[in-house]
Design a protein around this motif. Sequence first.
Motif, mmCIF file in Angstrom:
data_model
loop_
_atom_site.group_PDB
_atom_site.id
_atom_site.type_symbol
_atom_site.label_atom_id
_atom_site.label_comp_id
_atom_site.label_asym_id
_atom_site.label_seq_id
_atom_site.Cartn_x
_atom_site.Cartn_y
_atom_site.Cartn_z
ATOM 1 N N LEU A 20 0.827 -1.206 0.000
ATOM 2 C CA LEU A 20 0.000 0.000 0.000
ATOM 3 C C LEU A 20 0.860 1.255 0.000
ATOM 4 O O LEU A 20 0.560 2.241 -0.693
ATOM 5 N N ALA A 23 2.591 1.768 -3.392
ATOM 6 C CA ALA A 23 1.573 2.175 -4.355
ATOM 7 C C ALA A 23 1.149 3.618 -4.115
ATOM 8 O O ALA A 23 0.882 4.374 -5.063
ATOM 9 N N ASN A 24 1.107 4.011 -2.844
ATOM 10 C CA ASN A 24 0.696 5.372 -2.501
ATOM 11 C C ASN A 24 1.676 6.406 -3.046
ATOM 12 O O ASN A 24 1.281 7.509 -3.430
ATOM 13 N N THR A 27 0.569 6.827 -6.657
ATOM 14 C CA THR A 27 -0.745 7.437 -6.862
ATOM 15 C C THR A 27 -0.818 8.865 -6.349
ATOM 16 O O THR A 27 -1.589 9.666 -6.874
ATOM 17 N N THR A 87 -11.647 2.674 -5.259
ATOM 18 C CA THR A 87 -10.495 2.840 -6.157
ATOM 19 C C THR A 87 -10.943 2.789 -7.616
ATOM 20 O O THR A 87 -10.465 3.555 -8.453
ATOM 21 N N ARG A 129 -9.020 3.412 4.250
ATOM 22 C CA ARG A 129 -7.594 3.071 4.189
ATOM 23 C C ARG A 129 -6.943 3.217 5.559
ATOM 24 O O ARG A 129 -6.118 2.395 5.962
ATOM 25 N N ASN A 149 3.223 7.452 5.974
ATOM 26 C CA ASN A 149 2.143 7.832 5.056
ATOM 27 C C ASN A 149 2.076 9.340 4.858
ATOM 28 O O ASN A 149 1.910 9.837 3.736
ATOM 29 N N LEU A 184 -3.267 5.101 -10.697
ATOM 30 C CA LEU A 184 -4.181 4.549 -9.693
ATOM 31 C C LEU A 184 -4.262 3.028 -9.747
ATOM 32 O O LEU A 184 -4.682 2.391 -8.774
ATOM 33 N N THR A 187 -2.479 1.365 -6.878
ATOM 34 C CA THR A 187 -3.270 1.190 -5.656
ATOM 35 C C THR A 187 -4.236 0.024 -5.793
ATOM 36 O O THR A 187 -4.432 -0.757 -4.842
#
Length: 422
Positions: A20, A23-24, A27, A87, A129, A149, A184, A187
């Motif tokens: 995650l 991927a963040n 994105t 998503t 999330r 994050n 995206l 994600t």
Amino acid sequence: MARRFLADTTPLQQPDFRRLWWANIITVIGAQLTVVAVPAQIYQLTGSSAYVGLTGLFGLVPLVVFGLWGGALADAMDRRILLIITTIGLIGTSALFFVQSFLGFGNAWLILCLFAVQQAFFAVNQPTRTAILPKLLPVAQLPAANSLNMTVMQAGAIAGPLVGGAMIPILGYSLLYFVDALFLFATMWAVIRLPSLRPGDGLTKAKTPGLKSVIDGFRYLAGHKVLMASFLVDLIAMIFGMPRALFPQMAHESFGGPDGGGVAFALLFSAIAIGSVVGGVFSGWVSRVERQGRAVIICILIWGVAIIGVGVSVGFAGGTAIPMLPVAVTLLMIGGAADMASAAFRQSMLQAAASDEVRGRLQGVFIVVVAGGPRIADVAHGAAAASVGTAVATAGGGVLVVVFTVVAALAIPAFVRYRITR
């Protein structure tokens, strides 16, 4: 020794969180391209800042409504399924942004409506999330995970606009929207790999995600002073201590910049995010703090004092041989670092102290507070500056942050005493 001060990357050892997080990174870059492209395209179509300003209204309303409802949804269904649905929605809206630009529809109202739909999907996706983190990680790793994050989000807030703004004249809007939609899928890949994440089965679990379940979430919050206090001190810090609406006037009148944009404006506007990123890189210490309530109070006091300093530096600009712009920018960076730490601790407290069956709804409230506080600050600081000027409005706001934070700490000692055990 240096590793003690650098960001704690222990949460990245957990495969689901690691996917995650990586991927963040991808994105967030794509999302920031759209953040830049939407107002730029609207302004190009209309030539009106009033139309651009409507993005605030079209963004805030769905963020509040669907942030609260999305939290109730996250407490009523498998959160993995909800993340997949939202998503897909985000990918779809980004694709529609691409289509309207590529086909040259040239309709500002269509863009605003697409933006509202996108923000609705985001408002459901984001609390979901965040609510899953305690399912993936032990409580002791939550501060480090939230710091990681937030560092990514703030880095995107710096890099995305710079890259997107430079690419618009060269590549146009269509490619930016296309890149956002494409990114995206990273994600989507990470979300599909998640295990089933059903909420707990306690008495406060949202049986049906309607108004009653939202109200039940507020009732739960009202019965937990520590959680209530975490929202209260954040509102104090943001409403009274976020002078971003004054940055254009400061840059022009106090630091000699042009009346539209310029280096001074760019530095003021990006300083808080830069400070947050630096604070995130050197956030290794947050994982070792047990008295998180006291840490939040200290961080907000630092934020308040930094904002007082910004107001003072604005007041002295032009009246001293010392260049005040670097002082103001440095103080904003210090405030940004303190705010990042405060947010990491408050998010961790919310994740750890709340029952799992109500965690989604509380994250929805968190999104509303985080989004709403600065917007209230924009109105309050703008009105105050019109009467007393930017220096007094900014410094006075910082003073109110310090005073009200101390009052809150004295009024709710349970929050100051809150600690986690390792």
